[in-house]
Design an enzyme around this catalytic site. Structure first.
Site, mmCIF file in Angstrom:
data_model
loop_
_atom_site.group_PDB
_atom_site.id
_atom_site.type_symbol
_atom_site.label_atom_id
_atom_site.label_comp_id
_atom_site.label_asym_id
_atom_site.label_seq_id
_atom_site.Cartn_x
_atom_site.Cartn_y
_atom_site.Cartn_z
ATOM 1 N N LYS A 1 20.920 -36.718 -35.732
ATOM 2 C CA LYS A 1 22.147 -37.499 -35.841
ATOM 3 C C LYS A 1 22.909 -37.392 -34.539
ATOM 4 O O LYS A 1 23.077 -36.289 -33.998
ATOM 5 C CB LYS A 1 23.022 -37.029 -37.007
ATOM 6 C CG LYS A 1 24.313 -37.858 -37.158
ATOM 7 C CD LYS A 1 25.000 -37.597 -38.487
ATOM 8 C CE LYS A 1 25.688 -36.259 -38.522
ATOM 9 N NZ LYS A 1 26.826 -36.169 -37.552
ATOM 10 N N GLU B 1 32.915 -41.544 -41.073
ATOM 11 C CA GLU B 1 33.772 -40.409 -41.421
ATOM 12 C C GLU B 1 35.255 -40.745 -41.287
ATOM 13 O O GLU B 1 35.692 -41.261 -40.264
ATOM 14 C CB GLU B 1 33.433 -39.196 -40.545
ATOM 15 C CG GLU B 1 34.266 -37.967 -40.874
ATOM 16 C CD GLU B 1 33.765 -36.689 -40.223
ATOM 17 O OE1 GLU B 1 34.433 -35.654 -40.380
ATOM 18 O OE2 GLU B 1 32.709 -36.732 -39.568
#
Length: 262
Positions: A110, A180
């Site tokens: 990631k 997020e």
């Protein structure tokens, strides 16, 4: 879970569950659960090593924890964070860092951010056969630049930027993207605009999946209580109760009993 299952789950409208993990015993527990995928997050620097930010995570730290988690996992797909500045010096340096994580047991990496250089790096890795998950919104590695842990995309300009970033990551070849701390309406709009699935944390229920930190959702610590975390267990309280019970039984000579002795 395999790489193609991410897109399949989105197409079938089946939600993806992801959880962070940093050690072998925890991985063994997760292996016996229905969790779909596991992230060895750079949040390990905070949750395990006690640092104030994820910036302190190093490639050596991520490599070590990935090895431990990989030994304990079962069917879950394993992703590891590329740590702070792990992809910013050169493509050769990035490839070497990613190689270390894959050899440690990760099946994908990631990478935070979606600027032009980052997207080019992601495209290079994907073309080399390396699965990459993107990450937009609140990107903890850029916490000083963002001015703290704040919700992102609250105005129209920021929202448009996040939409463009999500599209850029999809075009670069990411198989999924983490969103997020973004308003739930915007997260849903981003999700609907992409073919690849989105994994939300603090982004509402409209994403294709959710991710939480192991220590947060199990209640292993109580000093950090963000709005988006739901505690499914009060582990800290139960641990303290067990420790105090042990002390009491030692002092009262109830432990060790005959069944614990040779």
């Amino acid at each position: 879970m395999k790489i193609h299952d991410f897109k399949n789950k989105k197409q079938e409208q089946k939600k993806i569950s992801m959880l962070t993990c940093y050690d072998y015993p925890s991985a063994c527990i997760i292996a016996n659960s229905n969790i779909h995928c596991v992230l060895v997050g750079d949040s390990v620097a905070m949750a395990v090593h006690g640092h104030p930010t994820t910036i302190m995570a190093t490639i050596e730290m991520m490599e070590l924890h990935t090895q431990a988690v990989a030994r304990g996992l079962g069917k879950q797909f394993l992703i590891t964070d590329l740590p702070f500045l792990g992809h910013k010096s050169s493509q050769g340096h990035t490839v070497e860092n990613v190689k270390r994580l894959l050899q440690a047991g990760a099946q994908a990496v990631k990478i935070e951010g979606a600027d032009k250089d980052t997207c080019q790096t992601i495209s290079h890795l994907v073309n080399a056969g390396i699965p990459v998950m993107g990450h937009i919104g609140l990107t903890p590695q850029s916490i000083h630049q963002l001015g703290g842990y704040k919700v992102q995309g609250k105005n129209s300009e920021q929202a448009e930027t996040l939409l463009q970033q999500a599209d850029a990551l999809e075009q670069a070849g990411c198989f999924a993207v983490v969103i997020e701390c973004v308003p739930q309406g915007l997260a849903k709009t981003i999700t609907d605009s992409l073919v690849i699935p989105t994994i939300g944390i603090g982004a509402g229920p409209g994403t294709d999946g959710q991710v939480l930190v192991w220590h947060d959702m199990l209640g292993l610590q109580t000093s950090f209580n963000p709005k988006f975390v739901k505690k499914y267990f009060r582990a800290k309280d139960h641990f303290i109760e067990a420790l105090n019970s042990y002390v009491q039984q030692v002092q009262q000579m109830h432990f060790p009993a005959n069944e614990h002795s040779f």
